[in-house]
Design a protein around this motif. Structure first.
Motif: not given
Length: 349
Positions: A126-136, A167-183
């Motif tokens: 899922h992360v690969s897909h969600d990152l690939r779309t905005p990056m492309a 770019t904002g969408r990428l940043d939001a996704l990274i922040q959510e992943l970081f928060k989830l891994s922290q929890l």
């Protein structure tokens, strides 16, 4: 050597020593030969009966040990679903019960490991897909700008705006992943402070005022006259409220209504309910709606459905506070819409 044979040999040796001792005693008691033969025959018969009883009594021991041995072989092969029968003496039954309990815990542990491995693979996909779309998308727009294929300024500005949004969408996704891994890693220390529910709701609604105005939505808040303060980490719980309200706004129709209610359900918890007028949650989605990257409607795009991490983060934060979170269908409107709820711990003076 098998245990049963070992015990029989030990019993035979001890019986032989007893017979030899009795025979010597009979001879030194100055008995005639007929009496010695009679007593020896009776003694041998008793010894034979004793060994027969010993043979029969040791059979449950052999079966119990054989059952445990077979089950250990199954465990070595990765099968944790079997159970050892409770047979034999009480000590062996207790051993079998402890063995079954150990097997059940092993099965549960390996089930969690397999589930975690499957979740990890799903997360990576899922992360690969969600990152690939905005990056492309960003790469395509940047290349277009670099190649000077955009001549007019409005289109140029629109391309820049799209790059900014992605770019904002990428940043939001990274922040959510970081928060989830922290929890998940237990890296968030629980440091609650006294907070009032009305202030908590006002702060949460103010952060989403623009989205509410954009969809011309109304919010109805129902608070009891007397509601005890809660012990929460304000920033974390505001994230929970914001994630649930964001879902409610996204799935409610234009000009719809969001109903927020608070009630003092127990001495330890206050319950908050957020009800929207969207399409509602089907029964089979209720159990998985809080799983990471899960979307009840697979056809939803990232722009309309988010990354699928908000509710997973909300669940982790609520559980960090010792509360519970859930979702039901909105019964007040005949089944349309959803009612998300979570509990807040009451501040203990």
């Amino acid at each position: 050597m098998k245990l049963r044979l070992y015990l029989l040999i030990a019993s035979g040796v001890s019986t032989g020593m007893i017979l030899l001792s009795l025979f010597i005693c009979y001879r030194y008691m100055l008995l005639n030969w007929k009496d010695v033969v009679l007593l020896s025959t009776v003694t041998v018969g008793a010894a034979g009966v004793s060994m027969l009883v010993h043979f029969v009594m040791t059979r449950p021991l052999e079966k119990a040990i054989k059952a445990i041995t077979q089950e250990t072989t199954h465990i070595a092969e990765g099968d944790f679903k079997g159970k050892v029968p409770l047979i034999g003496p009480l000590e062996y039954q207790r051993l079998a019960a402890q063995f079954n309990q150990m097997t059940a815990k092993l099965n549960e542990s390996f089930g969690k490991i397999r589930s975690a491995e499957a979740s990890r693979k799903e997360l990576v996909a899922h992360v690969s897909h969600d990152l690939r779309t905005p990056m492309a998308s960003i790469q395509a727009f940047v290349e277009a700008l670099q190649d000077d294929v955009i001549a007019d300024k409005p289109t140029f500005e629109r391309y820049l705006q799209t790059i900014r949004l992605e770019t904002g969408r990428l940043d939001a996704l990274i922040q959510e992943l970081f928060k989830l891994s922290q929890l998940d890693a237990g890296g968030t220390e629980f440091t609650p402070e006294l907070y009032h529910v009305d202030h908590f709701l006002v702060d949460g609604l103010q952060s989403l005022a623009f989205q509410l105005e954009e969809k011309e939505m109304q919010v109805e808040v129902d608070l009891p006259e007397r509601l005890p303060p809660v012990a929460i980490m304000p920033q974390e719980m505001k994230r929970v409220l914001a994630n649930i309200l964001d879902n409610a706004i996204r799935h409610s129709p234009v000009g719809g209504m969001i109903d927020i209610r608070a009630e003092h359900v127990t001495e330890q918890f206050v319950k908050l309910s957020i009800t929207d007028q969207g399409h509602g949650i089907v029964e089979e989605d209720k159990e998985r709606i809080f799983d990471r990257f899960y979307r009840s409607d697979p056809s939803r795009t990232r722009s309309s459905g988010g990354a699928g991490l908000g509710l997973a983060i909300a669940k982790s934060i609520v559980e960090l506070h010792g509360g519970t979170i859930g979702v039901d269908r909105n019964k007040a409107t005949g089944g349309g819409g959803s009612q998300f709820w979570f509990t807040l711990p009451v501040h203990q003076a």
